[in-house]
Design a protein around this motif. Sequence first.
Motif, short mmCIF file in Angstrom:
data_model
loop_
_atom_site.label_atom_id
_atom_site.label_comp_id
_atom_site.label_asym_id
_atom_site.label_seq_id
_atom_site.Cartn_x
_atom_site.Cartn_y
_atom_site.Cartn_z
N ASP A 240 0.87 -1.18 0.00
CA ASP A 240 0.00 0.00 0.00
C ASP A 240 0.90 1.23 0.00
O ASP A 240 1.24 1.75 1.06
N GLU A 281 -2.29 -1.65 -3.45
CA GLU A 281 -3.37 -0.75 -3.02
C GLU A 281 -2.90 0.69 -3.18
O GLU A 281 -1.74 1.00 -2.86
N ASP A 282 -3.75 1.56 -3.66
CA ASP A 282 -3.40 2.98 -3.82
C ASP A 282 -2.01 3.17 -4.43
O ASP A 282 -1.19 3.96 -3.94
N ASP A 308 -8.26 2.41 -2.21
CA ASP A 308 -8.58 2.79 -0.83
C ASP A 308 -9.00 4.26 -0.82
O ASP A 308 -10.19 4.57 -0.87
N LYS A 384 -6.62 -6.78 6.43
CA LYS A 384 -5.35 -6.21 6.89
C LYS A 384 -5.58 -5.52 8.22
O LYS A 384 -6.51 -4.74 8.38
#
Length: 414
Positions: A240, A281-282, A308, A384
């Motif tokens: 992330d 993610e992102d 996200d 998570k």
Amino acid sequence: GITDLDALEILDSRGNPTLRVSVELSTGQRASAGVPSGASTGSREAVELRDGDADRYGGKGVTRAVSNVNGELAELLRSRTWSALAEVDRAMNDADGTGNKARLGANAIIGVSMALARALAGTNELYTYLRLGGTSPRLPVPHFNVLNGGAHAPNSLDFQEFMIAPIGAPSLPEAVRAGATVYGRLRSLLQDRGFATGLGDEGGFAPDITRPEDVLALLVEAIEGAGYTAGRAGVAIALDPAASEFYDDGSYRVAGESLTSTEMIERYAQMVADFPVWSIEDGLAEGDWDGWVALTERLAGRAQIMGDDIFVTNPAIITEAIGRKLGSSALIKLNQIGSVSETLEAMRLCRDAGYTQMVSHRSGETEDSFIADLTVGTGCGQLKSGAPARGERVAKYNRLLQIAATTDLPYGLA
Ligand code: PGA
Ligand code: ZN
């Protein structure tokens, strides 16, 4: 009916104020819930109400949100009987009247919604109440955030989270053991090389390493050194980067370099080729929608592309993204949208469109393990909750262990 509702100002894991909300039903059933709080928030998240009184907790007090629960919301909820949680959530939203929960506070409303869900589960396990029609409960692959940077640590690392995911573990307890063992191995490797082993906000180590590729190499070493296969057959890696935090004026600033959106995408493609990175993610900033579409296409079939900050668990935004084939997965955070029923709606939309989902903690957490039950009940297969260390993080993993010990639910990705 709801006979009692009250909130208390408590501390989160960063030492900032948050709420604990308690509810009592006419059946006598009582329950409470702790409200989480993020640091690298999406700009379109529901609004967390803070006092802004600089003389108290640096303006971060939540006494106004507490008063809204104890006053207006308590009055509303006690005023009549309700047929379902979704009806209560809608009524709170309507009473707020802003569309983003800014007046009463998303922190107030989500606290009520979570406490009420728990009370409605009654003497049944909470996860049995948090279901999506047509999906069976399962034990998720835990994504342990073992190395922290970005807004969660004071080091020079731009990427926020490096997670290890024991996708190939035969069971949830074995996945937890793998996470803790690799985490311990990583601590030794860092110590041996003279790096600090202090922790970031989510319990991962926060050494002064700058290049994300150097961290990835270290993680592979830790996974293999702990006796596991690096990759989906054993322990894979999830990122992330939280790229909105290092995106400025059209470019991504990573380890001293300034990259265009296209260059950033190629950088990820190289990471996915060189290391067992299974999920990103992102990876790009929340406003870079064209970049997101390109990234999704570029890594289709090779990595899960998860939103996200860009999706903020918002059914309307997720619907728009699905229409544009943007991303293949959504991170799910209760307080981003501010009610349990809207969270379930976001998950249902994703599931129906073939988008995977990962339920998530926030960097500021309480000891509440609600999200463990949400993950199991919805059967989404991914959670998570930070490192396999620190009480507020392990509370969620320990809840999974408890569910695993008392059921024969399957383990793994959905
Ligand atoms: P936050 O970080 O809780 O600080 O927003 C978590 C994440 O970005 O996933
Ligand atoms: Zn994130």
